[in-house]
Design a protein around this motif. Structure first.
Motif, PDB file in Angstrom:
ATOM      1  N   CYS A   1      21.331  40.362  32.117  1.00  0.00           N
ATOM      2  CA  CYS A   1      22.218  40.700  33.230  1.00  0.00           C
ATOM      3  C   CYS A   1      23.583  40.039  33.047  1.00  0.00           C
ATOM      4  O   CYS A   1      23.658  38.848  32.756  1.00  0.00           O
ATOM      5  N   PRO A   2      24.685  40.787  33.220  1.00  0.00           N
ATOM      6  CA  PRO A   2      26.019  40.201  33.049  1.00  0.00           C
ATOM      7  C   PRO A   2      26.427  39.284  34.189  1.00  0.00           C
ATOM      8  O   PRO A   2      27.449  38.595  34.101  1.00  0.00           O
ATOM      9  N   LEU A   3      25.668  39.254  35.279  1.00  0.00           N
ATOM     10  CA  LEU A   3      26.084  38.483  36.449  1.00  0.00           C
ATOM     11  C   LEU A   3      26.004  36.975  36.206  1.00  0.00           C
ATOM     12  O   LEU A   3      26.769  36.215  36.803  1.00  0.00           O
ATOM     13  N   GLU A   4      25.084  36.549  35.351  1.00  0.00           N
ATOM     14  CA  GLU A   4      24.902  35.111  35.158  1.00  0.00           C
ATOM     15  C   GLU A   4      26.148  34.435  34.580  1.00  0.00           C
ATOM     16  O   GLU A   4      26.636  33.448  35.148  1.00  0.00           O
ATOM     17  N   PRO A   5      26.732  34.920  33.470  1.00  0.00           N
ATOM     18  CA  PRO A   5      27.980  34.282  32.994  1.00  0.00           C
ATOM     19  C   PRO A   5      29.146  34.458  33.951  1.00  0.00           C
ATOM     20  O   PRO A   5      30.052  33.616  33.996  1.00  0.00           O
ATOM     21  N   LEU A   6      29.129  35.541  34.747  1.00  0.00           N
ATOM     22  CA  LEU A   6      30.223  35.745  35.702  1.00  0.00           C
ATOM     23  C   LEU A   6      30.226  34.687  36.793  1.00  0.00           C
ATOM     24  O   LEU A   6      31.264  34.439  37.407  1.00  0.00           O
ATOM     25  N   SER A   7      29.075  34.051  37.051  1.00  0.00           N
ATOM     26  CA  SER A   7      29.053  32.982  38.046  1.00  0.00           C
ATOM     27  C   SER A   7      29.920  31.804  37.606  1.00  0.00           C
ATOM     28  O   SER A   7      30.312  30.982  38.429  1.00  0.00           O
ATOM     29  N   TRP A   8      30.223  31.719  36.298  1.00  0.00           N
ATOM     30  CA  TRP A   8      31.129  30.690  35.769  1.00  0.00           C
ATOM     31  C   TRP A   8      32.548  31.238  35.597  1.00  0.00           C
ATOM     32  O   TRP A   8      33.409  30.568  35.034  1.00  0.00           O
TER      33      TRP A   8
ATOM     34  N   ARG B   1      31.786  46.842  36.511  1.00  0.00           N
ATOM     35  CA  ARG B   1      32.842  47.695  35.964  1.00  0.00           C
ATOM     36  C   ARG B   1      33.821  48.117  37.061  1.00  0.00           C
ATOM     37  O   ARG B   1      35.031  48.212  36.828  1.00  0.00           O
ATOM     38  N   GLU B   2      33.312  48.384  38.253  1.00  0.00           N
ATOM     39  CA  GLU B   2      34.199  48.737  39.368  1.00  0.00           C
ATOM     40  C   GLU B   2      35.177  47.609  39.669  1.00  0.00           C
ATOM     41  O   GLU B   2      36.340  47.858  40.003  1.00  0.00           O
ATOM     42  N   TRP B   3      34.696  46.373  39.535  1.00  0.00           N
ATOM     43  CA  TRP B   3      35.557  45.216  39.812  1.00  0.00           C
ATOM     44  C   TRP B   3      36.390  44.814  38.587  1.00  0.00           C
ATOM     45  O   TRP B   3      37.257  43.943  38.690  1.00  0.00           O
ATOM     46  N   GLY B   4      36.134  45.412  37.444  1.00  0.00           N
ATOM     47  CA  GLY B   4      36.886  45.091  36.243  1.00  0.00           C
ATOM     48  C   GLY B   4      36.574  43.725  35.663  1.00  0.00           C
ATOM     49  O   GLY B   4      37.463  43.068  35.110  1.00  0.00           O
ATOM     50  N   VAL B   5      35.298  43.291  35.766  1.00  0.00           N
ATOM     51  CA  VAL B   5      34.932  41.957  35.270  1.00  0.00           C
ATOM     52  C   VAL B   5      34.004  42.034  34.068  1.00  0.00           C
ATOM     53  O   VAL B   5      33.459  41.007  33.643  1.00  0.00           O
ATOM     54  N   VAL B   6      33.802  43.220  33.495  1.00  0.00           N
ATOM     55  CA  VAL B   6      33.006  43.356  32.286  1.00  0.00           C
ATOM     56  C   VAL B   6      33.659  44.404  31.393  1.00  0.00           C
ATOM     57  O   VAL B   6      34.252  45.367  31.885  1.00  0.00           O
TER      58      VAL B   6
ATOM     59  N   ARG C   1      40.115  38.203  39.928  1.00  0.00           N
ATOM     60  CA  ARG C   1      39.181  39.303  40.224  1.00  0.00           C
ATOM     61  C   ARG C   1      37.755  38.785  40.334  1.00  0.00           C
ATOM     62  O   ARG C   1      37.000  39.185  41.227  1.00  0.00           O
ATOM     63  N   CYS C   2      37.376  37.903  39.433  1.00  0.00           N
ATOM     64  CA  CYS C   2      36.007  37.395  39.405  1.00  0.00           C
ATOM     65  C   CYS C   2      35.704  36.584  40.660  1.00  0.00           C
ATOM     66  O   CYS C   2      34.616  36.694  41.233  1.00  0.00           O
ATOM     67  N   GLU C   3      36.635  35.761  41.103  1.00  0.00           N
ATOM     68  CA  GLU C   3      36.413  34.970  42.310  1.00  0.00           C
ATOM     69  C   GLU C   3      36.236  35.864  43.527  1.00  0.00           C
ATOM     70  O   GLU C   3      35.376  35.607  44.381  1.00  0.00           O
ATOM     71  N   ARG C   4      37.037  36.947  43.615  1.00  0.00           N
ATOM     72  CA  ARG C   4      36.869  37.890  44.724  1.00  0.00           C
ATOM     73  C   ARG C   4      35.529  38.610  44.620  1.00  0.00           C
ATOM     74  O   ARG C   4      34.860  38.860  45.629  1.00  0.00           O
ATOM     75  N   PHE C   5      35.139  38.948  43.400  1.00  0.00           N
ATOM     76  CA  PHE C   5      33.856  39.628  43.167  1.00  0.00           C
ATOM     77  C   PHE C   5      32.684  38.751  43.609  1.00  0.00           C
ATOM     78  O   PHE C   5      31.759  39.213  44.290  1.00  0.00           O
TER      79      PHE C   5
ATOM     80  N   GLU D   1      32.736  36.250  45.729  1.00  0.00           N
ATOM     81  CA  GLU D   1      32.770  36.067  47.185  1.00  0.00           C
ATOM     82  C   GLU D   1      32.178  37.275  47.899  1.00  0.00           C
ATOM     83  O   GLU D   1      31.363  37.144  48.817  1.00  0.00           O
ATOM     84  N   ALA D   2      32.568  38.474  47.457  1.00  0.00           N
ATOM     85  CA  ALA D   2      32.035  39.688  48.077  1.00  0.00           C
ATOM     86  C   ALA D   2      30.545  39.837  47.794  1.00  0.00           C
ATOM     87  O   ALA D   2      29.788  40.358  48.620  1.00  0.00           O
ATOM     88  N   GLY D   3      30.112  39.357  46.623  1.00  0.00           N
ATOM     89  CA  GLY D   3      28.717  39.502  46.237  1.00  0.00           C
ATOM     90  C   GLY D   3      27.753  38.716  47.086  1.00  0.00           C
ATOM     91  O   GLY D   3      26.551  39.034  47.127  1.00  0.00           O
ATOM     92  N   GLN D   4      28.245  37.690  47.772  1.00  0.00           N
ATOM     93  CA  GLN D   4      27.336  36.904  48.607  1.00  0.00           C
ATOM     94  C   GLN D   4      26.817  37.715  49.794  1.00  0.00           C
ATOM     95  O   GLN D   4      25.830  37.331  50.427  1.00  0.00           O
ATOM     96  N   GLU D   5      27.452  38.859  50.074  1.00  0.00           N
ATOM     97  CA  GLU D   5      26.967  39.729  51.145  1.00  0.00           C
ATOM     98  C   GLU D   5      25.587  40.292  50.826  1.00  0.00           C
ATOM     99  O   GLU D   5      24.847  40.678  51.732  1.00  0.00           O
ATOM    100  N   VAL D   6      25.228  40.341  49.529  1.00  0.00           N
ATOM    101  CA  VAL D   6      23.929  40.886  49.146  1.00  0.00           C
ATOM    102  C   VAL D   6      22.803  40.029  49.708  1.00  0.00           C
ATOM    103  O   VAL D   6      21.785  40.547  50.178  1.00  0.00           O
ATOM    104  N   TYR D   7      22.987  38.708  49.694  1.00  0.00           N
ATOM    105  CA  TYR D   7      21.967  37.826  50.261  1.00  0.00           C
ATOM    106  C   TYR D   7      21.766  38.131  51.740  1.00  0.00           C
ATOM    107  O   TYR D   7      20.636  38.141  52.248  1.00  0.00           O
ATOM    108  N   GLN D   8      22.870  38.373  52.445  1.00  0.00           N
ATOM    109  CA  GLN D   8      22.763  38.701  53.870  1.00  0.00           C
ATOM    110  C   GLN D   8      22.066  40.044  54.058  1.00  0.00           C
ATOM    111  O   GLN D   8      21.300  40.225  55.006  1.00  0.00           O
ATOM    112  N   ARG D   9      22.311  40.985  53.144  1.00  0.00           N
ATOM    113  CA  ARG D   9      21.620  42.273  53.230  1.00  0.00           C
ATOM    114  C   ARG D   9      20.123  42.099  53.034  1.00  0.00           C
ATOM    115  O   ARG D   9      19.330  42.804  53.656  1.00  0.00           O
ATOM    116  N   TRP D  10      19.734  41.175  52.136  1.00  0.00           N
ATOM    117  CA  TRP D  10      18.306  40.879  51.985  1.00  0.00           C
ATOM    118  C   TRP D  10      17.734  40.449  53.331  1.00  0.00           C
ATOM    119  O   TRP D  10      16.698  40.936  53.767  1.00  0.00           O
TER     120      TRP D  10
END
Length: 440
Positions: free
Chosen positions: A355-362, A383-388, A417-421, A423-432
């Motif tokens: 998963c590409p998300l793990e290195p993006l956390s750094w 890809r939508e966020w332009g971070v890969v 871009r990555c920092e905004r990505f 931050e927005a991604g933490q909404e997934v935990y709330q969706r859970w």
């Protein structure tokens, strides 16, 4: 906090009559296991001796260890290292609202989780039999069981449901290939059919679950689970330690290629050779998916690069241009020292892929190949966020790696871009939380 969180929400469960409706197939499943008991016992004993269950098999057979604190608990159950990291990230967030624990099924992830987590309770999942499952459930008294990505422990699922404990499968990423395998196996699709709730990464995964026979009203699309940003003193200390181990400075170009397959490694080494022609001090850390394979040694010898094994450094800094990460459980922290990352299982159409998300956390720029069928939801969001960046050849990889090292404006824009990505991604935990729990 835990008790208050438990009172604050209630999980959506199936009607009781639906639970009892599952009993005939469950009795058939038990009979199937009894019929195969001699073969299953031999396979189990072999697994006890192998790495996956070494040191924890008998404890899992006994239902795992009891919790240190009283429950009730929301319990997340994970298998391999990737699922374990996902579970730990989710547990860190969910523990703000309810007392949360993580159960592990393999020896290495269990040890990694014990070292990595201080705020989340760590336990062992029971082996796949009704008695072990019942012991674990009685000891921990979970308010819900949340399996990360999937499970084969049908006994644990059914024991929980029969005791009125809701069962959730979260972060489901179901490929066409795996869906066909589940449909072909006896009881293969039941792991999804009997869950009270399924949280899919994307619409394509929802559609496949429906094709398996899962009721559409039991499925929610939560999006891929984005990890927490790696920040603070602990993250800075980790970066300092790995720079010392690798013998690199902040200005050096360090490429970390994680979870690579044998077919990919010659292409990666070819791309690294193109980089070395322009940046002679560049370093490559190669972390193969199968650390015991000899194929990576063969590829490195053919490439002509000097290399060192991480396990043989013995405290001294590395000096060779290539470091072979032949240890387990360190890749998740090693990304922090990378100038640019490559995630494996993506250059050829096989394997689950990393998963590409793990290195993006750094906030590390990520490159990968065009084959990402199992990670499609996560990759498309990235890809939508332009971070890969998707690269299909060694020269394209080398170009992106050099760009990440030499273009200061690119690095600045990427980090924003990555920092905004993240931050927005933490909404997934709330969706859970919102998909599984409802206000009383």
């Amino acid at each position: 906090m835990g008790a208050a969180g438990t009172r604050a929400g209630r999980i959506q469960v199936s009607e009781p009559k639906e639970v009892w409706r599952d009993l005939p197939w469950y009795l058939a499943y038990c009979a199937y296991h009894l019929f195969l008991l001699p073969a299953l016992a031999c396979v189990g004993l072999a697994r006890f001796r192998r790495e996956k269950l070494r040191g924890i098999g008998w404890r899992r057979l006994a239902g795992g260890a009891p919790p240190k604190d009283k429950g009730p608990w929301l319990v997340l159950v994970a298998g391999a290292l990737g699922e374990t990291r996902t579970a730990l990230n989710a547990a860190s967030y969910l523990s703000r609202q309810v007392r949360t624990a993580v159960w592990l099924q393999q020896a290495k992830p269990y040890q990694v989780a014990l070292r990595a987590s201080e705020e989340v309770a760590i336990g062992l999942a029971p082996l796949n039999n009704p008695l072990s499952a019942l012991i674990a459930v009685v000891r921990w008294r979970p308010t819900a069981l949340m399996f990360v990505e999937g499970t084969s422990n049908l006994h644990l699922m059914m024991v929980a449901r029969l005791l009125g404990i809701p069962v959730v499968i979260a972060n489901v990423s179901l490929t066409e290939y795996r869906m066909q395998k589940y449909m072909a196996r006896p009881f293969g699709a039941k792991r999804f059919l009997i869950a009270d709730r399924l949280l899919a990464q994307g619409e394509v995964h929802r559609a496949r679950l429906v094709r398996l026979g899962v009721r559409d009203d039991r499925i929610s699309v939560s999006g891929p689970l984005v990890p927490m940003p790696q920040e603070g003193e602990e993250a800075r200390r980790c970066i300092r330690e790995w720079r010392e181990r690798l013998g690199v400075r902040e200005s050096d170009l360090v490429i970390v290629a994680g979870s690579t397959y044998a077919e990919e490694e010659p292409m990666l080494l070819e791309a690294f050779a193109l980089v070395k022609a322009q940046r002679p001090m560049a370093r490559l850390v190669l972390a193969p998916r199968h650390t015991s394979s000899d194929s990576v040694d063969d590829a490195l010898k053919r490439s002509g690069f000097e290399y060192e094994r991480r396990s043989l450094l013995n405290g001294r800094p590395a000096s060779a241009p290539v470091v072979l990460l032949d240890t387990q459980g360190e890749l998740g922290r090693l990304w922090g020292v990378a100038t640019v990352a490559f995630v494996g299982g993506s250059l050829f159409p096989h394997g689950p892929g990393h998963c590409p998300l793990e290195p993006l956390s750094w906030c590390v720029p990520v490159t990968m190949g065009p084959e990402y069928h199992q990670q499609e939801a996560a990759v498309e969001v990235c890809r939508e966020w332009g971070v890969v960046r998707i690269c299909d050849a060694p020269d394209a990889l080398a170009q992106e790696w050099l760009r990440a090292a030499e273009d200061e404006e690119y690095r600045r824009a990427f980090r924003e871009r990555c920092e905004r990505f993240l931050e927005a991604g933490q909404e997934v935990y709330q969706r859970w939380w919102e998909s599984v729990f409802r206000s009383v």
